[in-house]
Scaffold this active site. Structure first.
Site, mmCIF file in Angstrom:
data_model
loop_
_atom_site.group_PDB
_atom_site.id
_atom_site.type_symbol
_atom_site.label_atom_id
_atom_site.label_comp_id
_atom_site.label_asym_id
_atom_site.label_seq_id
_atom_site.Cartn_x
_atom_site.Cartn_y
_atom_site.Cartn_z
ATOM 1 N N CYS A 104 0.834 -1.209 0.000
ATOM 2 C CA CYS A 104 0.000 0.000 0.000
ATOM 3 C C CYS A 104 0.865 1.254 0.000
ATOM 4 O O CYS A 104 1.994 1.270 0.506
ATOM 5 C CB CYS A 104 -0.864 0.052 1.253
ATOM 6 N N GLU B 169 0.541 3.873 1.808
ATOM 7 C CA GLU B 169 0.850 4.383 3.151
ATOM 8 C C GLU B 169 2.139 3.764 3.683
ATOM 9 O O GLU B 169 2.966 4.449 4.287
ATOM 10 C CB GLU B 169 -0.290 4.058 4.125
HETATM 11 N N1 THU Z 1 -4.271 0.256 -1.067
HETATM 12 C C1 THU Z 1 -3.476 1.269 -0.606
HETATM 13 O O1 THU Z 1 -2.491 1.636 -1.245
HETATM 14 N N2 THU Z 1 -3.812 1.837 0.571
HETATM 15 C C2 THU Z 1 -4.892 1.493 1.337
HETATM 16 O O2 THU Z 1 -5.112 2.064 2.393
HETATM 17 C C3 THU Z 1 -5.778 0.420 0.888
HETATM 18 C C4 THU Z 1 -5.436 -0.247 -0.379
HETATM 19 C C5 THU Z 1 -3.945 -0.337 -2.358
HETATM 20 C C6 THU Z 1 -3.524 -1.778 -2.342
HETATM 21 C C7 THU Z 1 -3.938 -2.221 -3.717
HETATM 22 O O3 THU Z 1 -2.905 -1.868 -4.630
HETATM 23 C C8 THU Z 1 -5.147 -1.383 -4.044
HETATM 24 O O4 THU Z 1 -5.090 -0.269 -3.178
HETATM 25 C C9 THU Z 1 -6.481 -2.081 -3.887
HETATM 26 O O5 THU Z 1 -6.575 -2.701 -2.673
#
Ligand code: THU
Length: 129
Positions: free
Chosen positions: A54, A56
């Site tokens: 993710c 974050e």
């Molecule tokens: N994702 C994030 O980057 N941050 C979040 O807080 C939730 C999900 C990303 C992971 C994946 O690449 C996509 O969003 C869908 O889940």
């Protein structure tokens, strides 16, 4: 302190770098230190889906890599109508460095904003003590 306009410009510039060919869900996160330095991250997916990371966590690891553990705020930008909150894994990773952190999430498309104390999103984070 960074203005919302500057944050939006930074996020808009970075959004194309998010690598999300499987979910098409692009995320930009920016970790802000107590002194106001900014460390960005984008989500990076993988064809072996579980290896995806993710935005974050990339932002937090970017700050730490650059010698900054004093993370004060995490800004999140998505293209959804409503601002999104960070996933559970990212909440725990942010809490490692600052359980008192503030999470501020924006929709890049509607401009809507939501803000939480990390403690609201993850009370009783895991720690070894
Ligand atoms: N994702 C994030 O980057 N941050 C979040 O807080 C939730 C999900 C990303 C992971 C994946 O690449 C996509 O969003 C869908 O889940």
């Amino acid at each position: 302190m960074v203005s919302e306009k500057e944050l939006f410009e930074f996020a808009e510039k970075l959004m194309p770098n998010a690598y999300a060919p499987y979910s098409n869900f692009k995320v930009v996160a920016i970790a802000e230190t107590r002194s106001g330095e900014l460390f960005p991250g984008v989500n990076v997916e993988n064809s072996s889906y579980g290896l995806t990371i993710c935005a974050e966590r990339v932002a937090v690891f970017n700050a730490v890599t650059n010698g900054h553990r004093d993370i004060d705020k995490i800004y999140i930008f998505t293209e959804t109508k409503e601002p999104t909150s960070p996933c559970g894994a990212c909440r725990q990773v942010i809490a490692e460095f600052n359980p008192e952190a503030t999470i501020i999430s924006y929709s890049l498309s509607t401009g809507k904003k939501r803000q939480w104390a990390l403690k609201e999103l993850l009370p009783y984070h895991f720690n070894l003590s």
